[in-house]
Motif scaffolding. Structure first.
Motif, PDB file in Angstrom:
ATOM      1  N   THR A 261       0.849  -1.186   0.000  1.00  0.00           N
ATOM      2  CA  THR A 261       0.000   0.000   0.000  1.00  0.00           C
ATOM      3  C   THR A 261       0.886   1.239   0.000  1.00  0.00           C
ATOM      4  OG1 THR A 261      -1.716   1.229   1.217  1.00  0.00           O
ATOM      5  CG2 THR A 261      -0.123  -0.006   2.528  1.00  0.00           C
ATOM      6  N   LEU A 262       0.344   2.347  -0.480  1.00  0.00           N
ATOM      7  CA  LEU A 262       1.043   3.629  -0.404  1.00  0.00           C
ATOM      8  C   LEU A 262       0.508   4.466   0.752  1.00  0.00           C
ATOM      9  CD1 LEU A 262       1.189   4.571  -4.201  1.00  0.00           C
ATOM     10  CD2 LEU A 262       3.010   3.602  -2.789  1.00  0.00           C
ATOM     11  N   ASP A 263      -0.490   3.938   1.445  1.00  0.00           N
ATOM     12  CA  ASP A 263      -1.115   4.611   2.578  1.00  0.00           C
ATOM     13  C   ASP A 263      -0.283   4.321   3.829  1.00  0.00           C
ATOM     14  OD1 ASP A 263      -2.677   5.260   4.825  1.00  0.00           O
ATOM     15  OD2 ASP A 263      -4.556   4.794   3.802  1.00  0.00           O
ATOM     16  N   ALA A 264       0.447   5.319   4.299  1.00  0.00           N
ATOM     17  CA  ALA A 264       1.354   5.114   5.431  1.00  0.00           C
ATOM     18  C   ALA A 264       0.611   4.689   6.693  1.00  0.00           C
ATOM     19  CB  ALA A 264       2.160   6.380   5.690  1.00  0.00           C
ATOM     20  N   ASP A 265      -0.573   5.248   6.925  1.00  0.00           N
ATOM     21  CA  ASP A 265      -1.333   4.883   8.117  1.00  0.00           C
ATOM     22  C   ASP A 265      -1.763   3.418   8.072  1.00  0.00           C
ATOM     23  OD1 ASP A 265      -3.051   5.451  10.556  1.00  0.00           O
ATOM     24  OD2 ASP A 265      -4.597   4.864   9.109  1.00  0.00           O
ATOM     25  N   LEU A 266      -2.269   2.991   6.931  1.00  0.00           N
ATOM     26  CA  LEU A 266      -2.689   1.599   6.782  1.00  0.00           C
ATOM     27  C   LEU A 266      -1.489   0.661   6.927  1.00  0.00           C
ATOM     28  CD1 LEU A 266      -4.719  -0.597   6.124  1.00  0.00           C
ATOM     29  CD2 LEU A 266      -4.392  -0.083   3.682  1.00  0.00           C
ATOM     30  N   SER A 267      -0.376   1.026   6.325  1.00  0.00           N
ATOM     31  CA  SER A 267       0.826   0.211   6.421  1.00  0.00           C
ATOM     32  C   SER A 267       1.273   0.066   7.863  1.00  0.00           C
ATOM     33  CB  SER A 267       1.953   0.825   5.582  1.00  0.00           C
ATOM     34  OG  SER A 267       3.146   0.096   5.714  1.00  0.00           O
ATOM     35  N   ARG A 268       1.255   1.154   8.610  1.00  0.00           N
ATOM     36  CA  ARG A 268       1.702   1.131  10.003  1.00  0.00           C
ATOM     37  C   ARG A 268       0.833   0.202  10.846  1.00  0.00           C
ATOM     38  NH1 ARG A 268       6.313   1.648  12.797  1.00  0.00           N
ATOM     39  NH2 ARG A 268       6.348   3.397  14.244  1.00  0.00           N
ATOM     40  N   ARG A 269      -0.466   0.153  10.533  1.00  0.00           N
ATOM     41  CA  ARG A 269      -1.378  -0.704  11.290  1.00  0.00           C
ATOM     42  C   ARG A 269      -1.292  -2.166  10.867  1.00  0.00           C
ATOM     43  NH1 ARG A 269      -6.617   0.608  10.065  1.00  0.00           N
ATOM     44  NH2 ARG A 269      -6.093   2.089   8.431  1.00  0.00           N
ATOM     45  N   MET A 270      -1.054  -2.386   9.594  1.00  0.00           N
ATOM     46  CA  MET A 270      -1.085  -3.730   9.031  1.00  0.00           C
ATOM     47  C   MET A 270       0.283  -4.415   9.057  1.00  0.00           C
ATOM     48  SD  MET A 270      -2.931  -4.640   5.402  1.00  0.00           S
ATOM     49  CE  MET A 270      -1.794  -3.652   4.409  1.00  0.00           C
ATOM     50  N   GLU A 271       1.346  -3.618   8.967  1.00  0.00           N
ATOM     51  CA  GLU A 271       2.727  -4.123   8.927  1.00  0.00           C
ATOM     52  C   GLU A 271       3.555  -3.286   9.902  1.00  0.00           C
ATOM     53  OE1 GLU A 271       2.690  -4.577   4.078  1.00  0.00           O
ATOM     54  OE2 GLU A 271       2.944  -2.605   4.983  1.00  0.00           O
ATOM     55  N   PRO A 272       3.284  -3.379  11.202  1.00  0.00           N
ATOM     56  CA  PRO A 272       3.760  -2.394  12.179  1.00  0.00           C
ATOM     57  C   PRO A 272       5.259  -2.177  12.253  1.00  0.00           C
ATOM     58  CG  PRO A 272       2.947  -4.378  13.270  1.00  0.00           C
ATOM     59  CD  PRO A 272       2.520  -4.457  11.837  1.00  0.00           C
ATOM     60  N   ARG A 273       6.071  -3.194  11.975  1.00  0.00           N
ATOM     61  CA  ARG A 273       7.518  -3.015  12.090  1.00  0.00           C
ATOM     62  C   ARG A 273       8.242  -3.159  10.759  1.00  0.00           C
ATOM     63  NH1 ARG A 273       9.983  -4.576  17.917  1.00  0.00           N
ATOM     64  NH2 ARG A 273       8.434  -3.443  19.138  1.00  0.00           N
ATOM     65  N   ALA A 274       7.494  -3.142   9.688  1.00  0.00           N
ATOM     66  CA  ALA A 274       8.109  -3.131   8.359  1.00  0.00           C
ATOM     67  C   ALA A 274       8.373  -1.678   7.957  1.00  0.00           C
ATOM     68  CB  ALA A 274       7.179  -3.795   7.351  1.00  0.00           C
ATOM     69  N   PRO A 275       9.348  -1.429   7.092  1.00  0.00           N
ATOM     70  CA  PRO A 275       9.610  -0.066   6.641  1.00  0.00           C
ATOM     71  C   PRO A 275       8.389   0.566   5.986  1.00  0.00           C
ATOM     72  CG  PRO A 275      11.442  -1.485   6.090  1.00  0.00           C
ATOM     73  CD  PRO A 275      10.342  -2.386   6.573  1.00  0.00           C
ATOM     74  N   SER A 276       8.324   1.875   6.033  1.00  0.00           N
ATOM     75  CA  SER A 276       7.205   2.604   5.444  1.00  0.00           C
ATOM     76  C   SER A 276       7.189   2.433   3.923  1.00  0.00           C
ATOM     77  CB  SER A 276       7.322   4.094   5.775  1.00  0.00           C
ATOM     78  OG  SER A 276       8.436   4.661   5.088  1.00  0.00           O
ATOM     79  N   PRO A 277       6.056   2.671   3.291  1.00  0.00           N
ATOM     80  CA  PRO A 277       5.980   2.538   1.824  1.00  0.00           C
ATOM     81  C   PRO A 277       7.012   3.392   1.089  1.00  0.00           C
ATOM     82  CG  PRO A 277       3.786   2.682   2.753  1.00  0.00           C
ATOM     83  CD  PRO A 277       4.733   2.952   3.876  1.00  0.00           C
ATOM     84  N   GLN A 278       7.172   4.639   1.507  1.00  0.00           N
ATOM     85  CA  GLN A 278       8.127   5.507   0.825  1.00  0.00           C
ATOM     86  C   GLN A 278       9.560   5.028   1.022  1.00  0.00           C
ATOM     87  OE1 GLN A 278       7.530   7.959  -1.356  1.00  0.00           O
ATOM     88  NE2 GLN A 278       5.385   7.321  -1.151  1.00  0.00           N
ATOM     89  N   ARG A 279       9.825   4.440   2.191  1.00  0.00           N
ATOM     90  CA  ARG A 279      11.173   3.921   2.431  1.00  0.00           C
ATOM     91  C   ARG A 279      11.460   2.717   1.548  1.00  0.00           C
ATOM     92  NH1 ARG A 279      15.608   3.207   2.423  1.00  0.00           N
ATOM     93  NH2 ARG A 279      17.140   3.117   4.126  1.00  0.00           N
ATOM     94  N   ARG A 280      10.449   1.893   1.292  1.00  0.00           N
ATOM     95  CA  ARG A 280      10.634   0.748   0.400  1.00  0.00           C
ATOM     96  C   ARG A 280      10.900   1.207  -1.030  1.00  0.00           C
ATOM     97  NH1 ARG A 280       5.643  -3.121   2.345  1.00  0.00           N
ATOM     98  NH2 ARG A 280       5.571  -2.179   4.427  1.00  0.00           N
ATOM     99  N   LEU A 281      10.220   2.264  -1.438  1.00  0.00           N
ATOM    100  CA  LEU A 281      10.476   2.812  -2.768  1.00  0.00           C
ATOM    101  C   LEU A 281      11.907   3.340  -2.856  1.00  0.00           C
ATOM    102  CD1 LEU A 281       7.079   4.643  -3.380  1.00  0.00           C
ATOM    103  CD2 LEU A 281       7.927   2.622  -4.592  1.00  0.00           C
TER     104      LEU A 281
END
Length: 354
Positions: free
Chosen positions: A191-211
């Motif tokens: 996902t590109l939604d940082a809030d959703l990512s933080r809730r769904m993948e709490p300790r994975a890098p943020s979407p922008q960091r993965r890019l």
């Protein structure tokens, strides 16, 4: 009942599996430091590996062998299909999977022995197919890097799947292997939604960091596939084209997708997460998943488990095909080279006498 503060963990449950503290330095995962709250501590125990290459005969997988330096994954992605594997250790696929990890410190030595075996026949090895080889504990343990060093020494082809930023540390090895067509990396972008990512993948890098990781890898000559996996109906499916475009703009030259999979205990964990985080969409999401799996939460049959079937699955497949064509992304990529594989001379070999 969990008595710890479990904020920044993927699941609320730590129910027993069906068969029954290491602290790491901080690193840039794309999240602001003030978001990091005290949480349930991660514990790591060591396992003496007898073998590290795992072989499979699954007809819907593009590889027949893999390496996983760790059991469990601190990224804590609630949807992770590998969670049920923790039950084989007598641990819970819930919180135990993301807090009670197993490291295999002798993996590189065992790998060297297996690659040196007289009857070994080379074929690409997949690294990180079950749990992420670049999860946070790799920063201190460096088991993945040790294995990568062995693979480079043998000039062995390898495909890596990760969300982790620690892969940037190994650019020196990966860029050299890429020059010989020996490596390809897949970066999972859900996902590109940082809030959703933080809730769904709490300790994975943020979407922008993965890019940013994709940009670093491709800038060093390492080919990258953007993996829009898992795609979640009614939650992230509307982002499919945007995810592919973001990956392409960051430098990815190929793409793939897999639908959300809910094997065994994952289904219950996922539905608990929906009730807490997305209650208004829970019914629609589960209805779509069941529609693709013959009324069940999950259909484990080969050829069906990755993408499901039916009208909705067909629409997603068409959208994906149109998007990759428009963006110039490949669905299939050239095979990694196997002809360069060479077993280096070792102590005790007859050639060492000269």
């Amino acid at each position: 009942m969990v008595s710890h503060n479990i904020k920044a963990r993927g699941t609320l449950s730590n129910s027993a599996g069906r068969f029954e503290r290491y602290e790491t330095e901080s690193f840039d995962d794309g999240w602001d430091a003030e978001d990091d709250l005290p949480v349930l501590r991660t514990e790591v125990r060591q396992e003496v590996a007898r073998s590290v290459i795992t072989y499979n005969r699954s007809p819907d997988l593009p590889f027949d062998r893999s390496i996983n330096p760790y059991r469990g994954c601190e990224h804590g992605c609630v949807y992770c299909f590998a969670r049920p594997s923790h039950a084989y250790l007598g641990l819970s696929p819930g919180l135990d999977f993301e807090t009670r990890l197993v490291a295999r410190p002798n993996a590189a030595a065992v790998l060297r022995k297996e690659l040196s075996a007289r009857g070994y026949k080379v074929a690409p090895i997949a690294l990180g197919t079950n749990t992420d080889p670049y999860q946070p504990i790799e920063r201190d343990l460096s088991i993945t890097r040790s294995c990568l060093t062995v693979l480079q020494e043998f000039r062995h082809p390898i495909g890596i799947v990760t969300k982790g930023t620690l892969i940037e540390r190994d650019l020196n090895i990966l860029s050299e292997m890429a020059q010989d067509g020996l490596v390809r990396v897949g970066i999972s972008l859900t996902t590109l939604d940082a809030d959703l990512s933080r809730r769904m993948e709490p300790r994975a890098p943020s979407p922008q960091r993965r890019l940013a990781v994709i940009r670093r890898l491709t800038g060093a000559g390492v080919p990258v596939r953007v993996m829009t996996s898992p795609l979640i109906p009614g939650l992230t499916d509307h982002e499919l084209e945007a995810l592919l475009e973001a990956g392409r703009d960051a430098g990815a030259d190929a793409a793939s997708w897999i639908m959300l999979r809910l094997p065994r205990e994952v289904s219950g964990l996922w539905q608990d997460w929906l009730k807490q985080h997305e209650p208004a969409r829970a019914e629609k999401i589960m209805s779509k998943l069941r529609e693709m799996h013959g009324g069940r939460d999950y259909d484990p049959r080969w050829g069906h488990r990755m993408r499901g079937e039916g009208e909705y699955a067909g629409v997603i497949a068409k959208r994906f095909a149109l998007a990759v064509k428009r963006l110039g992304l490949a669905m299939r990529t050239p095979s990694l080279r196997c002809d360069l594989f060479s077993k280096p001379a070792q102590a005790g070999d007859q050639l060492c006498l000269f």
